[in-house]
Design a protein around this motif. Sequence first.
Motif, PDB file in Angstrom:
ATOM      1  N   UNK A 115      36.450  35.397  38.559  1.00 24.09           N
ATOM      2  CA  UNK A 115      36.531  36.483  39.532  1.00 24.09           C
ATOM      3  C   UNK A 115      37.979  36.774  39.915  1.00 24.09           C
ATOM      4  N   UNK A 116      38.785  35.717  40.048  1.00 17.87           N
ATOM      5  CA  UNK A 116      40.199  35.898  40.372  1.00 17.87           C
ATOM      6  C   UNK A 116      40.912  36.632  39.245  1.00 17.87           C
ATOM      7  N   UNK A 117      40.622  36.246  37.999  1.00 22.27           N
ATOM      8  CA  UNK A 117      41.253  36.916  36.860  1.00 22.27           C
ATOM      9  C   UNK A 117      40.856  38.382  36.807  1.00 22.27           C
ATOM     10  N   UNK A 118      39.590  38.662  37.060  1.00 22.13           N
ATOM     11  CA  UNK A 118      39.135  40.050  37.034  1.00 22.13           C
ATOM     12  C   UNK A 118      39.817  40.871  38.131  1.00 22.13           C
ATOM     13  N   UNK A 119      39.935  40.306  39.322  1.00 23.23           N
ATOM     14  CA  UNK A 119      40.565  41.021  40.426  1.00 23.23           C
ATOM     15  C   UNK A 119      42.054  41.242  40.160  1.00 23.23           C
ATOM     16  N   UNK A 120      42.693  40.232  39.601  1.00 24.06           N
ATOM     17  CA  UNK A 120      44.115  40.393  39.283  1.00 24.06           C
ATOM     18  C   UNK A 120      44.320  41.409  38.161  1.00 24.06           C
ATOM     19  N   UNK A 121      43.427  41.397  37.183  1.00 22.88           N
ATOM     20  CA  UNK A 121      43.525  42.388  36.114  1.00 22.88           C
ATOM     21  C   UNK A 121      43.380  43.796  36.677  1.00 22.88           C
ATOM     22  N   UNK A 122      42.427  43.983  37.572  1.00 22.88           N
ATOM     23  CA  UNK A 122      42.252  45.307  38.185  1.00 22.88           C
ATOM     24  C   UNK A 122      43.480  45.690  39.004  1.00 22.88           C
ATOM     25  N   UNK A 123      44.033  44.726  39.712  1.00 20.76           N
ATOM     26  CA  UNK A 123      45.236  45.009  40.509  1.00 20.76           C
ATOM     27  C   UNK A 123      46.377  45.444  39.599  1.00 20.76           C
ATOM     28  N   UNK A 124      46.525  44.763  38.479  1.00 19.06           N
ATOM     29  CA  UNK A 124      47.581  45.136  37.529  1.00 19.06           C
ATOM     30  C   UNK A 124      47.304  46.507  36.921  1.00 19.06           C
ATOM     31  N   UNK A 125      46.010  46.808  36.653  1.00 11.96           N
ATOM     32  CA  UNK A 125      45.672  48.120  36.097  1.00 11.96           C
ATOM     33  C   UNK A 125      46.034  49.232  37.082  1.00 11.96           C
ATOM     34  N   UNK A 126      45.703  49.023  38.347  1.00  6.95           N
ATOM     35  CA  UNK A 126      46.034  50.029  39.368  1.00  6.95           C
ATOM     36  C   UNK A 126      47.546  50.192  39.497  1.00  6.95           C
ATOM     37  N   UNK A 127      48.233  49.056  39.496  1.00  2.32           N
ATOM     38  CA  UNK A 127      49.699  49.110  39.595  1.00  2.32           C
ATOM     39  C   UNK A 127      50.313  49.775  38.379  1.00  2.32           C
ATOM     40  N   UNK A 128      49.774  49.440  37.216  1.00  2.74           N
ATOM     41  CA  UNK A 128      50.306  50.042  35.984  1.00  2.74           C
ATOM     42  C   UNK A 128      50.122  51.548  35.995  1.00  2.74           C
ATOM     43  N   UNK A 129      48.996  51.998  36.529  1.00  2.00           N
ATOM     44  CA  UNK A 129      48.770  53.449  36.597  1.00  2.00           C
ATOM     45  C   UNK A 129      49.817  54.089  37.492  1.00  2.00           C
ATOM     46  N   UNK A 130      50.056  53.451  38.642  1.00  2.00           N
ATOM     47  CA  UNK A 130      51.085  53.960  39.535  1.00  2.00           C
ATOM     48  C   UNK A 130      52.465  53.829  38.905  1.00  2.00           C
ATOM     49  N   UNK A 131      52.675  52.703  38.220  1.00  2.00           N
ATOM     50  CA  UNK A 131      53.958  52.440  37.558  1.00  2.00           C
ATOM     51  C   UNK A 131      54.220  53.514  36.501  1.00  2.00           C
TER      52      UNK A 131
END
Length: 377
Positions: free
Chosen positions: A358-374
């Motif tokens: 669950x932690x990996x999935x949440x971190x992956x989503x956080x990175x995906x959101x950040x990457x989109x903004x990035x």
Amino acid sequence: MKRYLVGGAVRDGLLGLTPHERDWVVVGSTPEQMRAAGFTQVGRDFPVFLHPQTKEEHALARTERKSGAGHQGFVVHASPEVTLEDDLIRRDLTVNAIAEDESGALIDPHGGARDIENRWLRHVSPAFSEDPLRVLRLARFAARFAPLGFRVADETLALCRQLVATGALRELSAERVWQETVRAINESPAPSVFFTTLDAVGGLADWFGWLSTTALPLSLAAVDQATADHADPVVRAAAWMAPAAAQLTPVKWDAVCQQLRVPNDISTLVATFVASADDLHHGEALAPDALLRRLEGMSAFRRSTLFDRVLAVDAVLAQGVRRRAHTAFWQAARAQAEAVQARDVMTDGLRGPAISDALAAARTQRLADWRQAFGRA
């Protein structure tokens, strides 16, 4: 009993440098007399004593006679009859074979002060070749004093070539070779000179044959750059080794580390950098899950210096090939992923591996959101 300041303290004083330590030779004394005067004996192979107040080392004047292979194959003789001149002639280089009495007068039977003035590193006597470790020490001094204009005398280079040709360097222990190498890297303004000096006398093959002709220029540039950047000692050593390690298989890299007794923090740093190098260069193009895996592979979320050191090695090597290091991107990616902690995903019913997933999935989503903004930025 007379004592004389010797070696590096005298040499550095003549160069206008502040000595790191002061060593003394004592003439006309015995171990019993030294202990009676309050000195503490610390040497086992030959009599060395600590001054009762200053704790500076005082060694009885001694001679050495070659008795076996390697740098430890000597019979040491210390007695009141051994003169200062007897002690000085056994030393390696003329610049290290100068003594100073307690009134400040120099005793310089081998012209060391003249060689300091003319910036020469020259052997004291043919006995230099009895100790193969002196080849590495010479290279280390060449690196340390290269910025001051010192060069190795031609006759000393020739003597080293003869010694190397006998295979004498292979008699040295891996621990002493590594020790001299690390000292050259950490104490020299121009550590690449250590390796170019060894190369000039044919001394790279015995212990550093894994530095290929294509990797060597990159390694030399990297170790000098790491020194200029004031990188920590582990980063300096890793930056020197990484270009060659990148050309070796993991099995061969492990063999190099075992041969040289490379400390775990350095060998792990090099291996992690090599495994991460491609991703470090193209992190912006990685999918979020791959980005997270690479962060985990560099121990980005552990209480460890590994992640920061990997980025430091990358920054050093990037300068050597004139490419941009992506340090800021990787630091920002770690910060984004680290913003999500296990407590943020823990719910009733989650146990063990499920929490990690669950932690990996949440971190992956956080990175995906950040990457989109990035990406939009």
